[in-house]
Motif scaffolding. Structure first.
Motif, mmCIF file in Angstrom:
data_model
loop_
_atom_site.group_PDB
_atom_site.id
_atom_site.type_symbol
_atom_site.label_atom_id
_atom_site.label_comp_id
_atom_site.label_asym_id
_atom_site.label_seq_id
_atom_site.Cartn_x
_atom_site.Cartn_y
_atom_site.Cartn_z
ATOM 1 N N ALA A 145 5.099 8.258 16.323
ATOM 2 C CA ALA A 145 3.837 8.077 15.608
ATOM 3 C C ALA A 145 3.423 9.381 14.966
ATOM 4 C CB ALA A 145 2.751 7.601 16.572
ATOM 5 N N ALA A 146 2.928 9.322 13.763
ATOM 6 C CA ALA A 146 2.479 10.524 13.066
ATOM 7 C C ALA A 146 1.169 10.987 13.661
ATOM 8 C CB ALA A 146 2.301 10.226 11.579
ATOM 9 N N PRO A 147 0.985 12.324 13.808
ATOM 10 C CA PRO A 147 -0.273 12.820 14.358
ATOM 11 C C PRO A 147 -1.413 12.520 13.427
ATOM 12 C CG PRO A 147 1.027 14.607 13.450
ATOM 13 C CD PRO A 147 1.901 13.381 13.424
ATOM 14 N N PRO A 148 -2.590 12.243 13.953
ATOM 15 C CA PRO A 148 -3.724 11.948 13.083
ATOM 16 C C PRO A 148 -4.084 13.153 12.239
ATOM 17 C CG PRO A 148 -4.445 12.265 15.354
ATOM 18 C CD PRO A 148 -2.943 12.246 15.383
ATOM 19 N N ALA A 149 -4.463 12.894 11.004
ATOM 20 C CA ALA A 149 -4.851 13.983 10.107
ATOM 21 C C ALA A 149 -6.157 14.585 10.564
ATOM 22 C CB ALA A 149 -4.987 13.452 8.677
ATOM 23 N N ALA A 150 -6.209 15.909 10.467
ATOM 24 C CA ALA A 150 -7.426 16.597 10.885
ATOM 25 C C ALA A 150 -8.456 16.463 9.782
ATOM 26 C CB ALA A 150 -7.117 18.070 11.152
ATOM 27 N N ARG A 194 29.351 0.865 -16.948
ATOM 28 C CA ARG A 194 27.985 1.107 -16.495
ATOM 29 C C ARG A 194 27.726 0.345 -15.205
ATOM 30 N NH1 ARG A 194 28.784 4.103 -19.933
ATOM 31 N NH2 ARG A 194 27.494 4.766 -21.708
ATOM 32 N N TRP A 195 26.874 0.942 -14.361
ATOM 33 C CA TRP A 195 26.524 0.354 -13.068
ATOM 34 C C TRP A 195 25.034 0.560 -12.840
ATOM 35 C CZ3 TRP A 195 30.384 -0.929 -9.073
ATOM 36 C CH2 TRP A 195 29.801 -1.451 -7.909
ATOM 37 N N LEU A 196 24.347 -0.500 -12.404
ATOM 38 C CA LEU A 196 22.912 -0.427 -12.130
ATOM 39 C C LEU A 196 22.602 -1.107 -10.805
ATOM 40 C CD1 LEU A 196 19.936 0.145 -13.058
ATOM 41 C CD2 LEU A 196 19.982 -2.131 -14.112
ATOM 42 N N ASP A 197 21.869 -0.414 -9.958
ATOM 43 C CA ASP A 197 21.372 -0.980 -8.700
ATOM 44 C C ASP A 197 19.854 -0.881 -8.679
ATOM 45 O OD1 ASP A 197 23.947 -1.370 -7.719
ATOM 46 O OD2 ASP A 197 23.987 0.545 -6.661
ATOM 47 N N VAL A 198 19.195 -1.926 -8.206
ATOM 48 C CA VAL A 198 17.741 -1.911 -8.002
ATOM 49 C C VAL A 198 17.465 -2.371 -6.585
ATOM 50 C CG1 VAL A 198 15.525 -2.911 -8.677
ATOM 51 C CG2 VAL A 198 17.211 -2.331 -10.436
ATOM 52 N N SER A 199 16.745 -1.540 -5.830
ATOM 53 C CA SER A 199 16.439 -1.846 -4.428
ATOM 54 C C SER A 199 14.942 -1.811 -4.184
ATOM 55 C CB SER A 199 17.117 -0.839 -3.488
ATOM 56 O OG SER A 199 18.518 -0.906 -3.588
ATOM 57 N N PHE A 200 14.482 -2.726 -3.329
ATOM 58 C CA PHE A 200 13.092 -2.732 -2.858
ATOM 59 C C PHE A 200 13.101 -2.583 -1.342
ATOM 60 C CE2 PHE A 200 13.019 -5.346 -6.731
ATOM 61 C CZ PHE A 200 12.002 -4.729 -7.449
ATOM 62 N N GLU A 201 12.265 -1.710 -0.827
ATOM 63 C CA GLU A 201 12.138 -1.510 0.613
ATOM 64 C C GLU A 201 10.650 -1.520 0.972
ATOM 65 O OE1 GLU A 201 14.364 1.893 1.930
ATOM 66 O OE2 GLU A 201 15.852 1.645 0.344
ATOM 67 N N ILE A 202 10.283 -2.371 1.916
ATOM 68 C CA ILE A 202 8.884 -2.517 2.320
ATOM 69 C C ILE A 202 8.670 -1.840 3.665
ATOM 70 C CG2 ILE A 202 6.992 -4.138 2.719
ATOM 71 C CD1 ILE A 202 8.189 -4.201 -0.123
ATOM 72 N N GLY A 203 7.750 -0.888 3.704
ATOM 73 C CA GLY A 203 7.454 -0.164 4.932
ATOM 74 C C GLY A 203 6.291 -0.764 5.695
ATOM 75 N N GLY A 204 6.130 -0.325 6.927
ATOM 76 C CA GLY A 204 5.056 -0.831 7.765
ATOM 77 C C GLY A 204 3.686 -0.318 7.365
ATOM 78 N N SER A 205 3.651 0.762 6.587
ATOM 79 C CA SER A 205 2.378 1.322 6.133
ATOM 80 C C SER A 205 2.645 2.243 4.959
ATOM 81 C CB SER A 205 1.699 2.115 7.257
ATOM 82 O OG SER A 205 2.455 3.276 7.569
ATOM 83 N N ALA A 206 1.585 2.583 4.234
ATOM 84 C CA ALA A 206 1.727 3.517 3.121
ATOM 85 C C ALA A 206 2.130 4.892 3.626
ATOM 86 C CB ALA A 206 0.413 3.600 2.340
ATOM 87 N N GLN A 207 1.642 5.265 4.800
ATOM 88 C CA GLN A 207 2.004 6.559 5.384
ATOM 89 C C GLN A 207 3.498 6.616 5.692
ATOM 90 O OE1 GLN A 207 0.447 7.452 9.322
ATOM 91 N NE2 GLN A 207 0.183 9.601 8.792
ATOM 92 N N GLU A 208 4.031 5.533 6.228
ATOM 93 C CA GLU A 208 5.468 5.458 6.516
ATOM 94 C C GLU A 208 6.285 5.593 5.240
ATOM 95 O OE1 GLU A 208 7.099 1.945 8.471
ATOM 96 O OE2 GLU A 208 6.279 2.719 10.328
ATOM 97 N N ALA A 209 5.885 4.847 4.219
ATOM 98 C CA ALA A 209 6.604 4.892 2.945
ATOM 99 C C ALA A 209 6.525 6.281 2.330
ATOM 100 C CB ALA A 209 6.033 3.851 1.986
ATOM 101 N N ARG A 210 5.386 6.942 2.468
ATOM 102 C CA ARG A 210 5.228 8.289 1.924
ATOM 103 C C ARG A 210 6.160 9.272 2.627
ATOM 104 N NH1 ARG A 210 0.332 8.879 3.133
ATOM 105 N NH2 ARG A 210 -0.512 7.923 1.238
ATOM 106 N N ARG A 211 6.250 9.170 3.948
ATOM 107 C CA ARG A 211 7.153 10.061 4.694
ATOM 108 C C ARG A 211 8.601 9.846 4.265
ATOM 109 N NH1 ARG A 211 3.998 8.782 9.422
ATOM 110 N NH2 ARG A 211 5.639 7.326 10.091
ATOM 111 N N GLU A 212 8.998 8.565 4.114
ATOM 112 C CA GLU A 212 10.365 8.262 3.713
ATOM 113 C C GLU A 212 10.643 8.763 2.296
ATOM 114 O OE1 GLU A 212 14.258 6.797 3.964
ATOM 115 O OE2 GLU A 212 12.740 7.183 5.511
#
Length: 222
Positions: free
Chosen positions: A32-37, A115-133
């Motif tokens: 778990a990420a520490p709470p922001a001060a 030519r090669w194209l890939d498009v990926s979507f990944e859904i995180g548990g929270s915006a904070q999680e997605a930001r860290r990733e």
């Protein structure tokens, strides 16, 4: 027209995509990420046992709960310009959880141009999680730059590889939008000249596909 074998770097191109689609990032196993001060302003509270504690703020709801269909995330006209000769249907890569991770791939050899194209979507548990990733992946890819006006934050980087004298240039665009990540990979080679497309062509193509992908993500927003 003579048939030319693809370099090993291109024939093996699908493997890391499948691994990414099946693995994704750990949505719940990390610490778990520490709470922001935060700064709290002083206020007067009544003394005595009857004083009630302030209620905890309600957790913000995630903007996205499921990944959109990736193979319909890029318009046919865009696909035709980026991957000439490829079918618009694309090929979806198997995923262990299609509600959270989905990837579609298009590739084609048009004459001598590949030519090669890939498009990926990944859904995180929270915006904070997605930001860290997002921050972690950007840190792993040096030499790129921010893409303004795309999602909450976006980053693009282009690299060149050479195998057996054949150049391949690959561009990657990472986009974070709330609790979701969009990852676009776009690469190209010319088997006649054995040179790669320009950095500008690959970078602009990857960004163009990323803009379409983010629009598709927003189209399925809760």
């Amino acid at each position: 027209m003579r048939s030319l074998p693809l370099p090993l770097a291109l024939t093996a191109r699908l493997s890391p995509v499948a691994v990414l689609a099946c693995a994704g990032w750990a949505l719940t196993s990390g610490p778990a990420a520490p709470p922001a001060a935060g700064h709290q302003s002083a206020r007067h509270t009544p003394a005595g046992p009857s004083a009630a504690a302030d209620p905890a703020p309600a957790a913000a709801a995630n903007a996205y709960t499921t990944a959109p269909a990736p193979c319909s995330s890029v318009p046919a006209a865009t696909l035709k310009s980026l991957v000439p000769g490829a079918g618009t249907a694309g090929k979806e890569i198997p995923s262990t959880d299609t509600s959270l991770r989905r990837t579609c791939s298009w590739n084609a050899l048009d004459g001598y141009d590949y030519r090669w194209l890939d498009v990926s979507f990944e859904i995180g548990g929270s915006a904070q999680e997605a930001r860290r990733e997002y921050d972690q992946r950007v840190a792993e890819r040096g030499g790129g730059g921010a893409v303004p006006g795309l999602g909450d934050s976006a980053y693009s980087v282009v690299g060149l590889t050479t195998e057996d004298g054949q150049q391949t240039r690959e561009g990657v665009v990472l986009v974070r939008a709330a609790n979701a990540l969009v990852v676009v990979t776009y690469s190209g080679s010319d088997f006649e000249t054995r040179r790669a497309p320009s950095t500008d062509e690959i970078n602009k193509g990857a960004i163009k596909a990323a803009k379409s992908a983010v629009a598709a993500l927003d189209g399925g927003r809760d």
